[in-house]
Scaffold this active site. Sequence first.
Site, PDB file in Angstrom:
ATOM      1  N   LYS A  74      30.741  35.681  31.857  1.00 45.59           N
ATOM      2  CA  LYS A  74      30.630  36.583  30.846  1.00 45.59           C
ATOM      3  C   LYS A  74      30.792  37.159  29.902  1.00 45.59           C
ATOM      4  O   LYS A  74      31.592  36.564  29.183  1.00 45.59           O
ATOM      5  CB  LYS A  74      31.893  37.204  31.686  1.00 45.59           C
ATOM      6  CG  LYS A  74      32.068  37.130  33.243  1.00 45.59           C
ATOM      7  CD  LYS A  74      33.806  37.819  33.726  1.00 45.59           C
ATOM      8  CE  LYS A  74      34.540  36.875  33.167  1.00 45.59           C
ATOM      9  NZ  LYS A  74      36.087  37.638  34.356  1.00 45.59           N
ATOM     10  N   THR A 119      39.470  49.318  28.846  1.00 44.18           N
ATOM     11  CA  THR A 119      38.372  48.281  29.572  1.00 44.18           C
ATOM     12  C   THR A 119      39.368  47.064  30.993  1.00 44.18           C
ATOM     13  O   THR A 119      39.237  46.052  30.537  1.00 44.18           O
ATOM     14  CB  THR A 119      37.651  47.251  28.973  1.00 44.18           C
ATOM     15  OG1 THR A 119      38.467  46.737  27.599  1.00 44.18           O
ATOM     16  CG2 THR A 119      36.431  48.022  28.093  1.00 44.18           C
ATOM     17  N   GLY A 161      40.994  45.633  32.876  1.00 46.54           N
ATOM     18  CA  GLY A 161      40.953  44.506  34.664  1.00 46.54           C
ATOM     19  C   GLY A 161      39.075  44.774  35.093  1.00 46.54           C
ATOM     20  O   GLY A 161      39.065  44.771  35.852  1.00 46.54           O
ATOM     21  N   THR A 162      38.562  44.888  33.923  1.00 47.63           N
ATOM     22  CA  THR A 162      37.377  44.913  33.646  1.00 47.63           C
ATOM     23  C   THR A 162      37.031  42.773  34.758  1.00 47.63           C
ATOM     24  O   THR A 162      35.993  43.285  35.731  1.00 47.63           O
ATOM     25  CB  THR A 162      36.183  44.413  32.535  1.00 47.63           C
ATOM     26  OG1 THR A 162      36.989  43.986  32.128  1.00 47.63           O
ATOM     27  CG2 THR A 162      36.551  45.788  32.388  1.00 47.63           C
ATOM     28  N   GLY A 163      37.833  41.913  34.347  1.00 52.40           N
ATOM     29  CA  GLY A 163      37.061  40.697  34.762  1.00 52.40           C
ATOM     30  C   GLY A 163      37.649  40.644  36.464  1.00 52.40           C
ATOM     31  O   GLY A 163      36.797  40.168  37.104  1.00 52.40           O
ATOM     32  N   CYS A 164      38.707  41.162  36.373  1.00 51.73           N
ATOM     33  CA  CYS A 164      39.413  41.208  37.820  1.00 51.73           C
ATOM     34  C   CYS A 164      38.995  42.427  38.767  1.00 51.73           C
ATOM     35  O   CYS A 164      38.351  42.310  40.331  1.00 51.73           O
ATOM     36  CB  CYS A 164      40.808  42.372  38.072  1.00 51.73           C
ATOM     37  SG  CYS A 164      42.258  40.962  36.910  1.00 51.73           S
TER      38      CYS A 164
HETATM   39  N1  LIG Z   1      32.710  47.128  26.773  1.00 52.06           N
HETATM   40  C1  LIG Z   1      31.756  46.573  27.414  1.00 52.06           C
HETATM   41  N2  LIG Z   1      30.621  47.924  28.767  1.00 52.06           N
HETATM   42  C2  LIG Z   1      29.832  47.268  29.361  1.00 52.06           C
HETATM   43  N3  LIG Z   1      29.833  46.146  29.851  1.00 52.06           N
HETATM   44  C3  LIG Z   1      31.466  45.514  29.057  1.00 52.06           C
HETATM   45  C4  LIG Z   1      32.121  45.980  28.412  1.00 52.06           C
HETATM   46  N4  LIG Z   1      33.549  45.111  28.620  1.00 52.06           N
HETATM   47  C5  LIG Z   1      33.186  44.219  29.477  1.00 52.06           C
HETATM   48  N5  LIG Z   1      32.040  44.183  30.009  1.00 52.06           N
HETATM   49  C6  LIG Z   1      31.351  43.996  31.055  1.00 52.06           C
HETATM   50  O1  LIG Z   1      32.304  43.798  32.022  1.00 52.06           O
HETATM   51  C7  LIG Z   1      32.754  42.510  33.200  1.00 52.06           C
HETATM   52  C8  LIG Z   1      33.860  41.591  32.617  1.00 52.06           C
HETATM   53  O2  LIG Z   1      33.879  41.236  31.506  1.00 52.06           O
HETATM   54  P1  LIG Z   1      34.849  40.767  30.833  1.00 52.06           P
HETATM   55  O3  LIG Z   1      35.673  41.958  30.360  1.00 52.06           O
HETATM   56  O4  LIG Z   1      34.347  40.377  29.126  1.00 52.06           O
HETATM   57  O5  LIG Z   1      36.025  40.375  31.135  1.00 52.06           O
HETATM   58  P2  LIG Z   1      37.543  39.737  31.635  1.00 52.06           P
HETATM   59  O6  LIG Z   1      38.388  40.781  32.204  1.00 52.06           O
HETATM   60  O7  LIG Z   1      38.087  38.834  32.266  1.00 52.06           O
HETATM   61  O8  LIG Z   1      37.618  39.398  29.720  1.00 52.06           O
HETATM   62  C9  LIG Z   1      31.303  41.649  32.540  1.00 52.06           C
HETATM   63  O9  LIG Z   1      30.187  42.464  32.836  1.00 52.06           O
HETATM   64  C10 LIG Z   1      31.155  42.221  30.676  1.00 52.06           C
HETATM   65  O10 LIG Z   1      30.099  41.977  30.320  1.00 52.06           O
HETATM   66  C1  LIG Z   2      47.961  40.306  36.832  1.00 54.38           C
HETATM   67  C2  LIG Z   2      47.057  40.218  36.584  1.00 54.38           C
HETATM   68  N1  LIG Z   2      45.903  39.117  36.644  1.00 54.38           N
HETATM   69  C3  LIG Z   2      44.906  39.684  35.462  1.00 54.38           C
HETATM   70  C4  LIG Z   2      45.147  40.030  34.499  1.00 54.38           C
HETATM   71  C5  LIG Z   2      43.735  40.094  33.599  1.00 54.38           C
HETATM   72  O1  LIG Z   2      42.885  40.383  33.918  1.00 54.38           O
HETATM   73  P1  LIG Z   2      41.274  40.848  33.115  1.00 54.38           P
HETATM   74  O2  LIG Z   2      40.493  42.300  34.289  1.00 54.38           O
HETATM   75  O3  LIG Z   2      40.604  40.039  32.519  1.00 54.38           O
HETATM   76  O4  LIG Z   2      41.631  42.387  32.365  1.00 54.38           O
HETATM   77  P2  LIG Z   2      42.795  41.895  30.673  1.00 54.38           P
HETATM   78  O5  LIG Z   2      44.080  41.882  30.875  1.00 54.38           O
HETATM   79  O6  LIG Z   2      41.467  41.385  30.300  1.00 54.38           O
HETATM   80  O7  LIG Z   2      42.549  43.478  30.736  1.00 54.38           O
HETATM   81  C6  LIG Z   2      46.190  40.428  34.106  1.00 54.38           C
HETATM   82  N2  LIG Z   2      45.958  41.873  33.130  1.00 54.38           N
HETATM   83  N3  LIG Z   2      47.199  40.715  35.234  1.00 54.38           N
END
Ligand SMILES: Nc1ncnc2c1ncn2[C@@H]1O[C@H](COP(=O)(O)OP(=O)(O)O)[C@@H](O)[C@H]1O
Ligand SMILES: Cc1ncc(COP(=O)(O)OP(=O)(O)O)c(N)n1
Length: 267
Positions: free
Chosen positions: A173, A204, A206-209
Amino acid sequence: MKHLLTIAGSDSSGGAGIQADLKTFAAHGTFGMSVITAVTAQNTQGVTMVQDIDAEVIEAQINAVFDDIRVDAVKIGMVSRPEIIKTIADRLRYYKPQIVVLDPVMISKSGYPLLAPEACATLVQELLPLATLVTPNLPEAEVISGMKVTMKEEMRPVAERILELGAKAVLVKGGHLNGSADDLLFDGSTERWFMGDRIDTKNTHGTGCTLSSSLAANLAQGLSLADAVAASKAYVTEAIEYSLPIGGGCGPTHHFVDLYRKAGWLK
Ligand SMILES: Nc1ncnc2c1ncn2[C@@H]1O[C@H](COP(=O)(O)OP(=O)(O)O)[C@@H](O)[C@H]1O
Ligand SMILES: Cc1ncc(COP(=O)(O)OP(=O)(O)O)c(N)n1
């Protein structure tokens, strides 16, 4: 209706973890179930405390679900410690779900460790080979592969290394890239990029979840890997576009944009 199981931690603020997964499952018209691996006290500003759940309680939750209900896909998120990971892997080897999406959660956006450092190797050894798809962000991809990845050109070699370690497919990602938010899907033969304009927002959480549970739902509903990634990327992008400015820090994504639009609730 498809039945989805999330094995993950609870986020008291509802933006990530189990809560984000269940909302996402519902938004995709699937029935969501949960195995809770940890209880976190967190909000939009950070994590203040974590209580891991005993491995035997996690095992009992997994058994309770699989012994009674068909599970069409599993999403794995926060798994905290080696004994928790070994228990989950043992149960998945026993029940053999067809689809497993592994989000290798390591550190929250606010910087709090959600996976013990000594658990990284266990996650790679035990869970990576069971995953249909693994979805690391850039820092997680660095830890798993032992390689540096901060820019787009470095994503393909890292993806190759993660497949060598046992995953069947990987979505690296690009949320942590400078510039556009482009994700790379690699299955060992085909490389496919999913481009995304960066949305200018701090909300943003929780985007990954959200992305990984959407992927589990789309795969369970029969989409191919590439079609599932395209649909889930579109879903998370809209969820970020309409993310909620609640709390004093990074607010959560909006899991029900489509429903709200149809109901006329979106401004
Ligand atoms: N500011 C943003 N604008 C558009 N897409 C985003 C943005 N931040 C994250 N994404 C997308 O959200 C998804 C989760 O990615 P990411 O944020 O890297 O994961 P994580 O939450 O695990 O760090 C991916 O598809 C990424 O490209
Ligand atoms: C309970 C819990 N699980 C996973 C995460 C991390 O989630 P993620 O979608 O990567 O979001 P961010 O923490 O990057 O905002 C979490 N925070 N809590």
